[in-house]
Write a protein that holds these residues in place. Structure first.
Motif, PDB file in Angstrom:
ATOM      1  N   THR A  95      19.882  13.847 -49.538  1.00 39.84           N
ATOM      2  CA  THR A  95      20.277  13.973 -48.141  1.00 39.84           C
ATOM      3  C   THR A  95      19.703  12.812 -47.338  1.00 39.84           C
ATOM      4  O   THR A  95      18.505  12.529 -47.428  1.00 39.84           O
ATOM      5  CB  THR A  95      19.796  15.305 -47.538  1.00 39.84           C
ATOM      6  N   ARG A  96      20.531  12.172 -46.569  1.00 40.01           N
ATOM      7  CA  ARG A  96      20.091  11.055 -45.730  1.00 40.01           C
ATOM      8  C   ARG A  96      20.506  11.344 -44.294  1.00 40.01           C
ATOM      9  O   ARG A  96      21.662  11.655 -44.021  1.00 40.01           O
ATOM     10  CB  ARG A  96      20.734   9.742 -46.196  1.00 40.01           C
ATOM     11  N   ALA A  97      19.529  11.276 -43.356  1.00 44.43           N
ATOM     12  CA  ALA A  97      19.801  11.511 -41.941  1.00 44.43           C
ATOM     13  C   ALA A  97      19.460  10.263 -41.145  1.00 44.43           C
ATOM     14  O   ALA A  97      18.416   9.643 -41.350  1.00 44.43           O
ATOM     15  CB  ALA A  97      19.002  12.709 -41.427  1.00 44.43           C
ATOM     16  N   VAL A  98      20.341   9.887 -40.226  1.00 40.64           N
ATOM     17  CA  VAL A  98      20.160   8.709 -39.381  1.00 40.64           C
ATOM     18  C   VAL A  98      20.280   9.142 -37.934  1.00 40.64           C
ATOM     19  O   VAL A  98      21.257   9.811 -37.558  1.00 40.64           O
ATOM     20  CB  VAL A  98      21.202   7.620 -39.696  1.00 40.64           C
ATOM     21  N   TYR A  99      19.291   8.764 -37.111  1.00 38.63           N
ATOM     22  CA  TYR A  99      19.322   9.073 -35.678  1.00 38.63           C
ATOM     23  C   TYR A  99      19.554   7.788 -34.891  1.00 38.63           C
ATOM     24  O   TYR A  99      18.878   6.772 -35.111  1.00 38.63           O
ATOM     25  CB  TYR A  99      18.006   9.716 -35.232  1.00 38.63           C
ATOM     26  N   LEU A 100      20.491   7.819 -33.967  1.00 43.27           N
ATOM     27  CA  LEU A 100      20.805   6.664 -33.126  1.00 43.27           C
ATOM     28  C   LEU A 100      20.792   7.087 -31.670  1.00 43.27           C
ATOM     29  O   LEU A 100      21.273   8.177 -31.325  1.00 43.27           O
ATOM     30  CB  LEU A 100      22.195   6.112 -33.462  1.00 43.27           C
ATOM     31  N   GLU A 101      20.247   6.220 -30.840  1.00 46.36           N
ATOM     32  CA  GLU A 101      20.310   6.447 -29.392  1.00 46.36           C
ATOM     33  C   GLU A 101      21.199   5.365 -28.787  1.00 46.36           C
ATOM     34  O   GLU A 101      20.879   4.184 -28.824  1.00 46.36           O
ATOM     35  CB  GLU A 101      18.914   6.388 -28.768  1.00 46.36           C
ATOM     36  N   ALA A 102      22.340   5.791 -28.269  1.00 43.22           N
ATOM     37  CA  ALA A 102      23.305   4.835 -27.740  1.00 43.22           C
ATOM     38  C   ALA A 102      22.742   4.158 -26.498  1.00 43.22           C
ATOM     39  O   ALA A 102      22.065   4.776 -25.680  1.00 43.22           O
ATOM     40  CB  ALA A 102      24.613   5.548 -27.400  1.00 43.22           C
ATOM     41  N   GLU A 103      23.019   2.882 -26.379  1.00 44.90           N
ATOM     42  CA  GLU A 103      22.659   2.112 -25.198  1.00 44.90           C
ATOM     43  C   GLU A 103      23.950   1.773 -24.452  1.00 44.90           C
ATOM     44  O   GLU A 103      25.040   1.762 -25.030  1.00 44.90           O
ATOM     45  CB  GLU A 103      21.923   0.831 -25.597  1.00 44.90           C
ATOM     46  N   PRO A 104      23.847   1.464 -23.153  1.00 48.58           N
ATOM     47  CA  PRO A 104      25.067   1.166 -22.395  1.00 48.58           C
ATOM     48  C   PRO A 104      25.615  -0.220 -22.715  1.00 48.58           C
ATOM     49  O   PRO A 104      25.695  -1.099 -21.870  1.00 48.58           O
ATOM     50  CB  PRO A 104      24.577   1.256 -20.935  1.00 48.58           C
ATOM     51  N   ARG A 105      25.987  -0.424 -23.979  1.00 48.12           N
ATOM     52  CA  ARG A 105      26.473  -1.736 -24.393  1.00 48.12           C
ATOM     53  C   ARG A 105      27.855  -1.581 -25.017  1.00 48.12           C
ATOM     54  O   ARG A 105      28.852  -1.641 -24.316  1.00 48.12           O
ATOM     55  CB  ARG A 105      25.476  -2.374 -25.361  1.00 48.12           C
ATOM     56  N   SER A 106      27.937  -1.377 -26.312  1.00 45.19           N
ATOM     57  CA  SER A 106      29.231  -1.248 -26.976  1.00 45.19           C
ATOM     58  C   SER A 106      29.028  -0.588 -28.326  1.00 45.19           C
ATOM     59  O   SER A 106      27.909  -0.422 -28.812  1.00 45.19           O
ATOM     60  CB  SER A 106      29.873  -2.630 -27.159  1.00 45.19           C
ATOM     61  N   GLU A 117      19.173   1.047 -39.764  1.00 50.07           N
ATOM     62  CA  GLU A 117      18.470   2.222 -40.285  1.00 50.07           C
ATOM     63  C   GLU A 117      18.664   2.387 -41.794  1.00 50.07           C
ATOM     64  O   GLU A 117      17.955   3.156 -42.430  1.00 50.07           O
ATOM     65  CB  GLU A 117      18.969   3.488 -39.573  1.00 50.07           C
ATOM     66  N   LEU A 118      19.642   1.689 -42.352  1.00 53.50           N
ATOM     67  CA  LEU A 118      19.901   1.778 -43.789  1.00 53.50           C
ATOM     68  C   LEU A 118      19.099   0.714 -44.526  1.00 53.50           C
ATOM     69  O   LEU A 118      18.544  -0.194 -43.928  1.00 53.50           O
ATOM     70  CB  LEU A 118      21.401   1.602 -44.056  1.00 53.50           C
ATOM     71  N   GLU A 119      19.057   0.812 -45.833  1.00 55.31           N
ATOM     72  CA  GLU A 119      18.307  -0.139 -46.655  1.00 55.31           C
ATOM     73  C   GLU A 119      19.240  -0.739 -47.690  1.00 55.31           C
ATOM     74  O   GLU A 119      20.106  -0.053 -48.252  1.00 55.31           O
ATOM     75  CB  GLU A 119      17.132   0.555 -47.346  1.00 55.31           C
ATOM     76  N   LEU A 120      19.059  -2.038 -47.946  1.00 50.10           N
ATOM     77  CA  LEU A 120      19.917  -2.739 -48.881  1.00 50.10           C
ATOM     78  C   LEU A 120      19.955  -2.046 -50.244  1.00 50.10           C
ATOM     79  O   LEU A 120      21.035  -1.800 -50.807  1.00 50.10           O
ATOM     80  CB  LEU A 120      19.456  -4.192 -49.028  1.00 50.10           C
ATOM     81  N   GLU A 121      18.791  -1.726 -50.788  1.00 48.08           N
ATOM     82  CA  GLU A 121      18.760  -1.148 -52.133  1.00 48.08           C
ATOM     83  C   GLU A 121      19.432   0.219 -52.169  1.00 48.08           C
ATOM     84  O   GLU A 121      20.097   0.574 -53.153  1.00 48.08           O
ATOM     85  CB  GLU A 121      17.318  -1.055 -52.632  1.00 48.08           C
ATOM     86  N   ASP A 122      19.272   0.984 -51.098  1.00 51.86           N
ATOM     87  CA  ASP A 122      19.905   2.304 -51.052  1.00 51.86           C
ATOM     88  C   ASP A 122      21.426   2.148 -51.024  1.00 51.86           C
ATOM     89  O   ASP A 122      22.151   2.876 -51.727  1.00 51.86           O
ATOM     90  CB  ASP A 122      19.420   3.061 -49.818  1.00 51.86           C
ATOM     91  N   VAL A 123      21.913   1.214 -50.230  1.00 57.89           N
ATOM     92  CA  VAL A 123      23.358   0.984 -50.154  1.00 57.89           C
ATOM     93  C   VAL A 123      23.877   0.475 -51.503  1.00 57.89           C
ATOM     94  O   VAL A 123      24.934   0.905 -51.979  1.00 57.89           O
ATOM     95  CB  VAL A 123      23.692  -0.014 -49.031  1.00 57.89           C
ATOM     96  N   ARG A 124      23.145  -0.429 -52.136  1.00 54.31           N
ATOM     97  CA  ARG A 124      23.557  -0.924 -53.458  1.00 54.31           C
ATOM     98  C   ARG A 124      23.627   0.214 -54.474  1.00 54.31           C
ATOM     99  O   ARG A 124      24.548   0.278 -55.302  1.00 54.31           O
ATOM    100  CB  ARG A 124      22.581  -1.984 -53.952  1.00 54.31           C
ATOM    101  N   ASP A 125      22.676   1.137 -54.403  1.00 53.21           N
ATOM    102  CA  ASP A 125      22.696   2.274 -55.331  1.00 53.21           C
ATOM    103  C   ASP A 125      23.944   3.134 -55.116  1.00 53.21           C
ATOM    104  O   ASP A 125      24.537   3.642 -56.082  1.00 53.21           O
ATOM    105  CB  ASP A 125      21.448   3.128 -55.152  1.00 53.21           C
ATOM    106  N   ARG A 126      24.351   3.300 -53.837  1.00 58.91           N
ATOM    107  CA  ARG A 126      25.552   4.094 -53.573  1.00 58.91           C
ATOM    108  C   ARG A 126      26.798   3.378 -54.098  1.00 58.91           C
ATOM    109  O   ARG A 126      27.692   4.011 -54.666  1.00 58.91           O
ATOM    110  CB  ARG A 126      25.690   4.346 -52.069  1.00 58.91           C
ATOM    111  N   VAL A 127      26.861   2.047 -53.911  1.00 57.62           N
ATOM    112  CA  VAL A 127      27.990   1.282 -54.443  1.00 57.62           C
ATOM    113  C   VAL A 127      27.981   1.342 -55.971  1.00 57.62           C
ATOM    114  O   VAL A 127      29.029   1.470 -56.617  1.00 57.62           O
ATOM    115  CB  VAL A 127      27.946  -0.176 -53.960  1.00 57.62           C
TER     116      VAL A 127
END
Length: 779
Positions: A95-106, A117-127
């Motif tokens: 299980t992976r949870a990511v929290y983001l707080e939006a700023e008045p940008r885009s 918030e993600l990590e290169l190695e974690d993303v590579r493992d998913r791929v």
């Protein structure tokens, strides 16, 4: 129900209520006080349903939850409760949870925060898992390699190495992988970039592009020819990552807070962005991912009617009732080791608190903290401490509870100047009592808009005075729209009479929305007045042209001030360089003296002992010090007296006279004393935490774990108990003291002072949480 009037233990000095009632969703732990309201219960139940749903091929468990509520009602606290529940109950390996707080940008900036918030190695493992499925399917086609297919699919064999060793058609397999990864978007660049993460020599270039940067040349050659620089592409990319992390039996949770800063009735997204957002929701629903969106109620309206069909559940965070506030008080007492009682509150005061604050959780907590301290200070014995309704009104009117009226006047002037309208301050309009704090004329003193500014409106006498002022202004001129800005709460039972007497409902000050709300209300009222007054359309256009000209003039004045500040900086740089060179020379001389002395006594100089704080903890103290240094220029100003006396005798007299003039103000001494005490409190607190770390490091196999935690909490409570008595609001006198005799501006402006208050208010809680996180991992 125990109302606190029976026999109860002595009330200790520690205040059980938070100094700042602004939740940190990522900092929740088992000590965080949470009242299980219907909204919290529903949100946790939906998350449990998502975590416990069986994963079956072709049956996605994805969902989208919308959380809505007004400012201060506890939306972020609810999100923190949900995230803590996921950390405690979910399998962190899947299980992976990511929290983001939006700023008045885009959405582009939101995506960059997301991928950070993600990590290169974690993303590579998913791929790699996706690629493993592709290779396993290929191996299963022939009986000679079919036995290897389950090993590759499970990860026991690396799919890249296996494919290369067996001479499989790697190009074809990668093409198949690209097709799988691109199935949620028409943009094939994402599939290409993710596939390249598995190819040596391309990994870092592909990751750089995925994190929002321009594509490297090796990517351009493969069709990735532009950055993720549109809101549509950013939202598509978030959908791709949801697909990745929701693959197989994994769960992916993304929480987006304050989404109203990006989506609202006043800040509508483009049609393309809405379409991309809708597509992202479909992706989340079609995989094993949960999207939690949170914000003010109007953010849902900005997405259109079809958006509601994509929402699995909408949770409305309602105001607290008397029962919930009573539970909050009891839980806050229990958190610090006391019996869960209401004392020094009682049931009647709690009901009055709820009525006055309209159940707004943030205001309730802030009032409870101040009232607790007041009751304890005024009681001869702790057991006799009681909070009364009169005390509630007194605290609510105090300058240290809500924003001060002078600071809000500054914000009103900023809105008027930015709007380009002409206005008059403290304008008498003909008869006694007909006086406007700000008068914006449309036709002289006969037609215009009046703005009145008041503190909290808590009793009928205060309401009656404001109604009288509004009535007098409307009687004194031909036509006037009258607006009320209330800096503090307006008692609900008085709001009706005020709305009847004024042109619109009272505008209650809220830091995040006040300027935009006031500008919109003023703009609408002035438009109506101008159109009803001027029969000639040309005169209306002429007034609007004049307003634009005034806006440009205000902008030019700001630019002139900036140029002046830059010239001031240039003129003083030589003296600052001379002073810096002098200090460096002194440090070098002192270092050589210490070295020689050490050689005489022991042959070498001992190096100073390091502070021993982990970087995140050290940064908390450093940021607190920086915030204080930005407003406290006393040392620098006094050094300038002596520096200018030596380097520029002609200027020295003016500098000395300027400092002496400031020292005649009693307010200056109050401000300097408060600043000095804050410096010493910060240093003492930091030293205590350093000592805790040293003891912890030397007793890794000694004292029980719980004892160390309790001692850490005691240190942070001690800081809070002392800080609570420091009148931080008195720092505003530093602005006058720190102003340069040559016309330079101090940093002790309201925004900088607010930053000091916010930083020091939160320091105890943040240090406790960050310290504990830094040691629980390796322990």
């Amino acid at each position: 129900m125990d109302d606190g009037h029976g026999d109860s233990p002595s009330i200790e000095d520690t205040n059980p209520f938070a100094a700042v009632a602004v939740a940190d969703a990522t900092g929740f732990d088992s000590d965080t006080v949470t009242v299980v309201t219907p909204a919290v219960r529903e949100a946790v139940g939906l998350v449990n349903d998502f975590l416990n749903a069986p994963v079956e091929p072709g049956r996605p468990t994805g969902n989208t939850i919308a959380v809505v509520g007004e400012y201060g009602t506890g939306k972020t606290h609810l999100l923190g409760t949900v995230l803590h529940h996921v950390r405690v109950r979910a399998d962190q390996g899947t299980t992976r949870a990511v929290y983001l707080e939006a700023e008045p940008r885009s959405f582009i900036e939101l995506y960059r925060d997301f991928v950070a918030e993600l990590e290169l190695e974690d993303v590579r493992d998913r791929v790699r898992e996706y690629y493993a499925d592709v290779v396993a399917d290929e191996l299963g086609k022939t009986p000679f390699t079919a036995e290897m297919a389950p090993l590759v699919r499970s990860g026991a064999l690396d799919p890249v190495e296996t494919s290369a060793r067996l001479g499989l058609a790697e190009t074809g397999n990668l093409a198949t992988l690209r097709g799988k990864l691109a199935q949620v978007t028409e943009n094939a660049m994402f599939g290409t970039a993710l596939t390249l993460l598995l190819r040596p020599g391309f990994t870092h270039a592909a990751w750089e592009w995925l994190t929002g940067h321009a594509p490297d040349g090796v990517l351009v050659d493969r069709g990735i020819d532009r950055a993720i620089d549109s809101e549509e592409a950013a939202l598509e990319a978030m959908g791709v990552f949801a697909l990745l992390h929701g693959h197989r039996n994994r769960r992916f949770i993304v929480v987006v807070d304050e989404l109203n800063r990006l989506l609202s009735a006043r800040r509508r997204p483009t049609r393309e962005a809405v379409a991309a957002f809708d597509k992202m929701l479909r992706v989340f629903a079609g995989t094993h991912a949960l999207l939690v969106l949170c914000g003010l109620p109007d953010y849902l309206d900005a997405l259109g009617d079809n958006f509601s069909q994509r929402i699995g559940r909408t949770i409305t965070v309602s105001p607290l009732d008397a029962e919930a506030v009573s539970e909050l008080i009891r839980r806050s007492q229990r958190r610090i080791g006391r019996p869960p009682r209401l004392q020094p509150f009682d049931a009647d005061v709690v009901r009055y608190l709820v009525k006055l604050t309209e159940g707004n959780a943030r205001r309730v907590v802030l009032l409870c903290r101040r009232l607790y301290r007041m009751a304890l200070d005024e009681a001869p014995e702790p057991d006799g401490a009681r909070v009364t309704e009169a005390m509630v009104r007194q605290v609510a009117r105090g300058r240290s509870f809500f924003e001060t009226v002078p600071n809000v006047r500054n914000e009103i002037r900023q809105v008027l100047s930015a709007s380009g309208v002409e206005y008059l301050r403290d304008r008498a309009l003909g008869v006694a009592g007909a006086r406007a704090d700000y008068w914006i004329p449309v036709a002289g003193d006969e037609v215009g808009c009046a703005v009145l500014v008041s503190g909290p409106v808590l009793d009928p006498a205060e309401s009656k005075e404001l109604v009288g002022r509004a009535t007098a202004i409307q009687a004194a001129v031909e036509r006037a729209d009258v607006l009320l800005v209330a800096v503090g709460p307006v008692h609900p039972e008085l709001a009706g009479a005020l709305t009847d007497a004024f042109t619109a409902e009272p505008i209650e000050y809220h830091h995040w929305t006040f300027k935009e709300l006031l500008a919109n209300v003023l703009g609408e009222r002035l438009r109506v007045l101008q159109e009803s007054t001027a029969s000639d359309p040309v005169s209306i256009v002429g007034e609007r042209v004049n307003r634009v000209s005034r806006q440009q003039a205000n902008t030019q004045r700001m630019l002139d001030q900036l140029v002046g500040a830059l010239e001031q900086l240039t003129s003083t740089s030589d003296r600052q360089f001379t002073q810096l060179r002098r200090e460096i020379t002194g440090l070098a001389d002192g270092s050589r003296s210490v070295s020689r002395a050490a050689e005489r006594v022991g042959g070498r100089a001992e190096r100073p002992e390091p502070a021993g704080l982990p970087l995140p903890v050290a940064e908390l103290f450093a940021e607190a010090q920086r915030s204080l240094d930005r407003v406290d220029h006393v040392d620098a100003a006094l050094r300038a007296v002596f520096g200018d006396s030596a380097d520029d005798p002609a200027r020295a007299g003016g500098v000395r006279n300027g400092i002496r003039a400031k020292l005649r103000s009693q307010q200056v001494f109050h401000s300097v004393g408060v600043a000095a005490l804050l410096h010493r409190l910060l240093a003492g607190f930091r030293e205590g935490i350093v000592d805790w770390y040293r003891a912890y490091a030397s007793s890794l196999s000694g004292p029980p774990f719980a004892d160390e935690h309790e001692r850490l909490k005691s240190l942070c409570r001690a800081y809070d108990a002392v800080y609570e008595y420091i009148p931080v609001f008195r720092l505003d006198g530093l602005e006058e003291f720190a102003s340069s005799p040559t016309g330079g501006r101090s940093d002790a402006a309201p925004a900088a002072l607010d930053h000091v208050r916010e930083t020091f208010n939160e320091l105890g809680r943040q240090v406790q949480s960050t310290v504990w996180q830094s040691v629980t991992g390796p322990r």
